[in-house]
Design a protein around this motif. Structure first.
Motif, PDB file in Angstrom:
ATOM      1  N   ARG A   1      33.882  46.586  49.981  1.00 41.84           N
ATOM      2  CA  ARG A   1      32.698  45.901  49.485  1.00 41.84           C
ATOM      3  C   ARG A   1      32.177  44.872  50.497  1.00 41.84           C
ATOM      4  NH1 ARG A   1      31.345  46.394  44.161  1.00 41.84           N
ATOM      5  NH2 ARG A   1      30.407  44.311  44.176  1.00 41.84           N
ATOM      6  N   LEU A   2      33.077  44.130  51.099  1.00 45.93           N
ATOM      7  CA  LEU A   2      32.659  43.187  52.137  1.00 45.93           C
ATOM      8  C   LEU A   2      32.053  43.924  53.331  1.00 45.93           C
ATOM      9  CD1 LEU A   2      35.609  40.616  52.160  1.00 45.93           C
ATOM     10  CD2 LEU A   2      33.350  40.357  51.101  1.00 45.93           C
ATOM     11  N   ARG A   3      32.643  45.064  53.671  1.00 46.13           N
ATOM     12  CA  ARG A   3      32.163  45.842  54.822  1.00 46.13           C
ATOM     13  C   ARG A   3      30.713  46.275  54.641  1.00 46.13           C
ATOM     14  NH1 ARG A   3      29.966  48.188  58.102  1.00 46.13           N
ATOM     15  NH2 ARG A   3      30.614  49.850  59.525  1.00 46.13           N
ATOM     16  N   ILE A   4      30.308  46.593  53.418  1.00 42.45           N
ATOM     17  CA  ILE A   4      28.948  47.077  53.200  1.00 42.45           C
ATOM     18  C   ILE A   4      28.007  45.969  52.728  1.00 42.45           C
ATOM     19  CG2 ILE A   4      29.739  49.420  52.736  1.00 42.45           C
ATOM     20  CD1 ILE A   4      29.315  48.921  49.772  1.00 42.45           C
ATOM     21  N   GLY A   5      28.507  44.745  52.659  1.00 52.54           N
ATOM     22  CA  GLY A   5      27.635  43.621  52.360  1.00 52.54           C
ATOM     23  C   GLY A   5      27.565  43.225  50.904  1.00 52.54           C
ATOM     24  N   LEU A   6      28.513  43.690  50.064  1.00 54.22           N
ATOM     25  CA  LEU A   6      28.569  43.274  48.672  1.00 54.22           C
ATOM     26  C   LEU A   6      29.633  42.189  48.513  1.00 54.22           C
ATOM     27  CD1 LEU A   6      28.370  46.754  46.884  1.00 54.22           C
ATOM     28  CD2 LEU A   6      26.520  45.091  47.194  1.00 54.22           C
ATOM     29  N   SER A   7      29.689  41.602  47.344  1.00 54.09           N
ATOM     30  CA  SER A   7      30.701  40.576  47.087  1.00 54.09           C
ATOM     31  C   SER A   7      32.080  41.224  46.971  1.00 54.09           C
ATOM     32  CB  SER A   7      30.374  39.834  45.794  1.00 54.09           C
ATOM     33  OG  SER A   7      30.331  40.739  44.696  1.00 54.09           O
ATOM     34  N   GLY A   8      33.091  40.508  47.453  1.00 46.43           N
ATOM     35  CA  GLY A   8      34.451  40.998  47.339  1.00 46.43           C
ATOM     36  C   GLY A   8      35.064  40.615  46.006  1.00 46.43           C
ATOM     37  N   PHE A   9      36.367  40.692  45.919  1.00 50.51           N
ATOM     38  CA  PHE A   9      37.065  40.338  44.690  1.00 50.51           C
ATOM     39  C   PHE A   9      36.920  38.855  44.386  1.00 50.51           C
ATOM     40  CE2 PHE A   9      40.547  43.883  44.914  1.00 50.51           C
ATOM     41  CZ  PHE A   9      39.579  44.830  44.604  1.00 50.51           C
ATOM     42  N   SER A  10      36.871  38.541  43.104  1.00 49.54           N
ATOM     43  CA  SER A  10      36.955  37.151  42.679  1.00 49.54           C
ATOM     44  C   SER A  10      38.395  36.676  42.856  1.00 49.54           C
ATOM     45  CB  SER A  10      36.539  37.019  41.217  1.00 49.54           C
ATOM     46  OG  SER A  10      37.502  37.651  40.368  1.00 49.54           O
ATOM     47  N   GLU A  11      38.627  35.373  42.695  1.00 48.05           N
ATOM     48  CA  GLU A  11      39.983  34.853  42.836  1.00 48.05           C
ATOM     49  C   GLU A  11      40.911  35.468  41.795  1.00 48.05           C
ATOM     50  OE1 GLU A  11      41.250  33.032  45.310  1.00 48.05           O
ATOM     51  OE2 GLU A  11      39.268  33.388  46.175  1.00 48.05           O
ATOM     52  N   LYS A  12      40.413  35.656  40.581  1.00 47.48           N
ATOM     53  CA  LYS A  12      41.219  36.298  39.543  1.00 47.48           C
ATOM     54  C   LYS A  12      41.559  37.741  39.928  1.00 47.48           C
ATOM     55  CE  LYS A  12      40.176  33.863  35.235  1.00 47.48           C
ATOM     56  NZ  LYS A  12      39.730  34.040  33.832  1.00 47.48           N
ATOM     57  N   GLU A  13      40.590  38.450  40.459  1.00 45.12           N
ATOM     58  CA  GLU A  13      40.822  39.840  40.848  1.00 45.12           C
ATOM     59  C   GLU A  13      41.818  39.933  41.996  1.00 45.12           C
ATOM     60  OE1 GLU A  13      36.654  42.085  39.701  1.00 45.12           O
ATOM     61  OE2 GLU A  13      36.697  40.793  41.474  1.00 45.12           O
ATOM     62  N   LYS A  14      41.767  38.986  42.912  1.00 42.95           N
ATOM     63  CA  LYS A  14      42.728  38.974  44.018  1.00 42.95           C
ATOM     64  C   LYS A  14      44.154  38.809  43.498  1.00 42.95           C
ATOM     65  CE  LYS A  14      39.604  37.108  47.570  1.00 42.95           C
ATOM     66  NZ  LYS A  14      39.340  35.959  48.467  1.00 42.95           N
ATOM     67  N   ILE A  15      44.336  37.904  42.559  1.00 39.33           N
ATOM     68  CA  ILE A  15      45.668  37.686  41.998  1.00 39.33           C
ATOM     69  C   ILE A  15      46.138  38.935  41.262  1.00 39.33           C
ATOM     70  CG2 ILE A  15      46.995  36.347  40.302  1.00 39.33           C
ATOM     71  CD1 ILE A  15      45.125  33.971  40.936  1.00 39.33           C
ATOM     72  N   ALA A  16      45.267  39.524  40.456  1.00 40.92           N
ATOM     73  CA  ALA A  16      45.632  40.724  39.701  1.00 40.92           C
ATOM     74  C   ALA A  16      45.995  41.874  40.634  1.00 40.92           C
ATOM     75  CB  ALA A  16      44.494  41.128  38.777  1.00 40.92           C
ATOM     76  N   ALA A  17      45.189  42.079  41.685  1.00 44.03           N
ATOM     77  CA  ALA A  17      45.462  43.153  42.637  1.00 44.03           C
ATOM     78  C   ALA A  17      46.813  42.954  43.313  1.00 44.03           C
ATOM     79  CB  ALA A  17      44.351  43.220  43.675  1.00 44.03           C
ATOM     80  N   HIS A  18      47.074  41.723  43.736  1.00 45.73           N
ATOM     81  CA  HIS A  18      48.352  41.427  44.387  1.00 45.73           C
ATOM     82  C   HIS A  18      49.522  41.691  43.445  1.00 45.73           C
ATOM     83  CE1 HIS A  18      51.806  38.762  45.210  1.00 45.73           C
ATOM     84  NE2 HIS A  18      51.618  39.185  46.457  1.00 45.73           N
ATOM     85  N   HIS A  19      49.461  41.181  42.222  1.00 49.02           N
ATOM     86  CA  HIS A  19      50.577  41.305  41.302  1.00 49.02           C
ATOM     87  C   HIS A  19      50.812  42.764  40.897  1.00 49.02           C
ATOM     88  CE1 HIS A  19      50.657  37.116  41.452  1.00 49.02           C
ATOM     89  NE2 HIS A  19      50.501  36.786  40.180  1.00 49.02           N
ATOM     90  N   PHE A  20      49.728  43.511  40.717  1.00 49.23           N
ATOM     91  CA  PHE A  20      49.858  44.917  40.340  1.00 49.23           C
ATOM     92  C   PHE A  20      50.638  45.687  41.401  1.00 49.23           C
ATOM     93  CE2 PHE A  20      48.632  49.345  40.213  1.00 49.23           C
ATOM     94  CZ  PHE A  20      48.585  49.646  38.858  1.00 49.23           C
ATOM     95  N   TRP A  21      50.228  45.556  42.659  1.00 52.80           N
ATOM     96  CA  TRP A  21      50.880  46.325  43.721  1.00 52.80           C
ATOM     97  C   TRP A  21      52.215  45.734  44.129  1.00 52.80           C
ATOM     98  CZ3 TRP A  21      49.864  51.138  44.645  1.00 52.80           C
ATOM     99  CH2 TRP A  21      48.636  51.639  44.220  1.00 52.80           C
ATOM    100  N   ARG A  22      52.424  44.458  43.877  1.00 49.42           N
ATOM    101  CA  ARG A  22      53.757  43.861  44.042  1.00 49.42           C
ATOM    102  C   ARG A  22      54.761  44.557  43.131  1.00 49.42           C
ATOM    103  NH1 ARG A  22      54.097  38.445  40.952  1.00 49.42           N
ATOM    104  NH2 ARG A  22      54.035  40.041  39.295  1.00 49.42           N
ATOM    105  N   ASP A  23      54.317  44.890  41.906  1.00 48.63           N
ATOM    106  CA  ASP A  23      55.199  45.562  40.957  1.00 48.63           C
ATOM    107  C   ASP A  23      55.282  47.067  41.203  1.00 48.63           C
ATOM    108  OD1 ASP A  23      55.421  43.050  39.886  1.00 48.63           O
ATOM    109  OD2 ASP A  23      54.564  43.555  37.928  1.00 48.63           O
ATOM    110  N   MET A  24      54.277  47.635  41.839  1.00 47.71           N
ATOM    111  CA  MET A  24      54.302  49.073  42.129  1.00 47.71           C
ATOM    112  C   MET A  24      55.265  49.413  43.270  1.00 47.71           C
ATOM    113  SD  MET A  24      52.434  51.093  40.187  1.00 47.71           S
ATOM    114  CE  MET A  24      52.397  52.530  41.274  1.00 47.71           C
TER     115      MET A  24
END
Length: 327
Positions: free
Chosen positions: A143-166
Motif C-alpha cells: 500500500r505504501l509502495r503505490i501511494g496509499l495509507s499503510g497499516f494503522s498502529e492497531k493493525e501493525k500490532i495485530a499483524a505482528h502478533h498473528f504471525w508471531r503465533d504462526m
C-alpha cells in the motif's frame, strides 16, 4: 464472526478493526484485514508478488523447480489455488484454531516428504522467519509502495502478533519448531529488508520460476496480445532485490509509474465505492455446492492444460540446453 461485529454499515470492516483490542483480538483483526477485501484476481496477484521472494536462494529454488519445472510449469494455477487455500485457512481461522494447525501440519508433512530428495533444503531457520515477517508486512508495504495509507498502529500490532503465533507451528528440518520472530512490527520490516538486501548471486532457476509465476497471472487474467502487460503488472510491483537475483530487468520507469497509478486508483476506488462483503472468500468457497466446486476445479485444470505448453515455449524450455542440463 464475533457477535460484537456490526456488519450493517456499508464500510464496516475498518470500523470493526479499529473497535478491537490488538493485544487480545489480533486473530479476528487479521481475519478482517486479510479475508474480506479479496478475490481470485487479488489472491493470484498477491501470490505473484509474494512467492518469487521466497525462492531466491539456491536451496529454495531447487525444491520448487525440481527437474522439469515442477508445479509452476505443469500445474501452475492448481499450485496458486492450493497455496491460497492454505493461506486463507490460516488467515481466517488463526493459529489458535485446530483447522489452521491441521493445515500447517499438512505443509510440515509435505516438506518432510522432500527431506530425502533434498537433504538440508528445509533446514534454514531464517527462511521461515523471513516468510512470516514478510507476510506480516506485505500489504502494508504494498500500500505504501503505490501511494496509499499503510497499516494503522492497531493493525501493525495485530499483524505482528498473528504471525508471531504462526511461526512456531512450522517445523524446520533437523531443528524442531521455527523460532526467531522479531519483537515488533518495525522489527519485521527491518528483518525482511535485511534478508532481501543480503548479497546474492544470480539464480537462473529462480529466474525461470519467477517468469513462470508472472506469466501464469498474465495468462489467466489478460487476453492474448496483452499478456505482456500482465507480466509488467508483476514486475512493476516486485521487489527490486528479487528481480536483481532473478536477472529480470525492471520495467521502464514511465510504464511502471503508470501501472502503479492504475493499481492505486483501482484499489482506492474499490475501497470508497464498493460495499464491504458480508462474508469472506474462503467461506464462499467452503459453502459452494458440489456443482460449483466441480466447475471451479475443471476451469483450473483447463488453465493448467493450456498454460503448460504456452509457458514452455515462452521460456524456451523445449530443447533448451539449460533445461536439458537441469534434467
Amino acid at each position: 464472526m464475533a457477535d460484537t461485529i456490526d456488519q450493517s454499515k456499508r464500510h464496516w470492516v475498518s470500523a470493526a478493526i479499529e473497535s478491537l483490542d490488538p493485544e487480545k483480538d489480533y486473530e479476528l483483526m487479521w481475519r478482517l484485514m486479510s479475508c474480506y477485501r479479496s478475490s481470485d484476481f487479488m489472491n493470484n496477484f498477491t501470490y505473484a508478488l509474494t512467492f518469487p521472494n521466497f525462492i531466491v536462494t539456491p536451496h529454495g529454488s531447487e525444491v520448487v523447480w525440481r527437474k522439469d519445472g515442477g508445479k509452476v510449469i505443469n500445474v501452475s494455477t492448481t499450485r496458486v489455488e492450493d497455496t491460497e487455500n492454505y493461506n486463507m485457512t490460516w488467515w481466517y481461522y488463526g493459529p489458535s484454531d485446530p483447522r489452521c494447525r491441521q493445515a500447517v501440519e499438512r505443509i510440515n508433512k509435505l516438506h518432510a516428504s522432500f527431506h530425502n530428495r533434498y537433504p538440508g533444503n528445509f533446514s534454514h531457520m531464517d527462511d521461515y522467519s523471513y516468510v512470516a515477517a514478510f507476510s506480516a508486512i506485505l500489504m502494508h508495504r504494498l500500500r505504501l509502495r503505490i501511494g496509499l495509507s499503510g497499516f494503522s498502529e492497531k493493525e501493525k500490532i495485530a499483524a505482528h502478533h498473528f504471525w508471531r503465533d504462526m511461526l512456531p507451528l512450522f517445523v524446520v528440518e533437523g531443528q524442531g519448531y521455527a523460532h526467531g520472530f522479531p519483537d515488533d512490527f518495525d522489527g519485521c520490516v527491518k528483518y525482511a529488508e535485511d534478508f532481501e538486501n543480503m548479497p546474492r548471486e544470480h539464480n537462473e532457476t529462480a529466474r525461470l520460476i519467477g517468469l513462470a509465476i508472472y506469466n501464469q497471472f498474465a495468462f489467466r487474467y489478460f487476453p492474448p496480445g496483452l499478456r505482456w502487460l500482465g507480466v509488467l503488472f508483476c514486475t512493476s510491483l516486485s521487489l527490486p532485490t528479487t528481480l536483481r537475483v532473478m536477472g529480470i530487468p525492471r520495467p521502464n520507469p514511465i510504464v511502471a509509474g503508470f501501472i502503479v497509478f492504475f493499481v492505486r486508483t483501482l484499489m482506492w476506488l474499490s475501497e470508497i465505492t464498493l460495499p464491504d462483503p458480508k462474508e469472506a472468500i474462503i467461506r464462499n468457497l467452503e459453502t459452494m455446492d458440489a456443482a460449483g466446486k466441480k466447475q471451479r476445479k475443471q476451469e483450473i485444470r483447463t488453465l493448467d492444460r493450456d498454460y503448460a505448453p504456452y509457458v514452455k515455449q515462452k521460456l524456451g524450455l523445449h530443447g533448451c540446453p539449460f533445461s536439458a542440463k537441469m534434467e
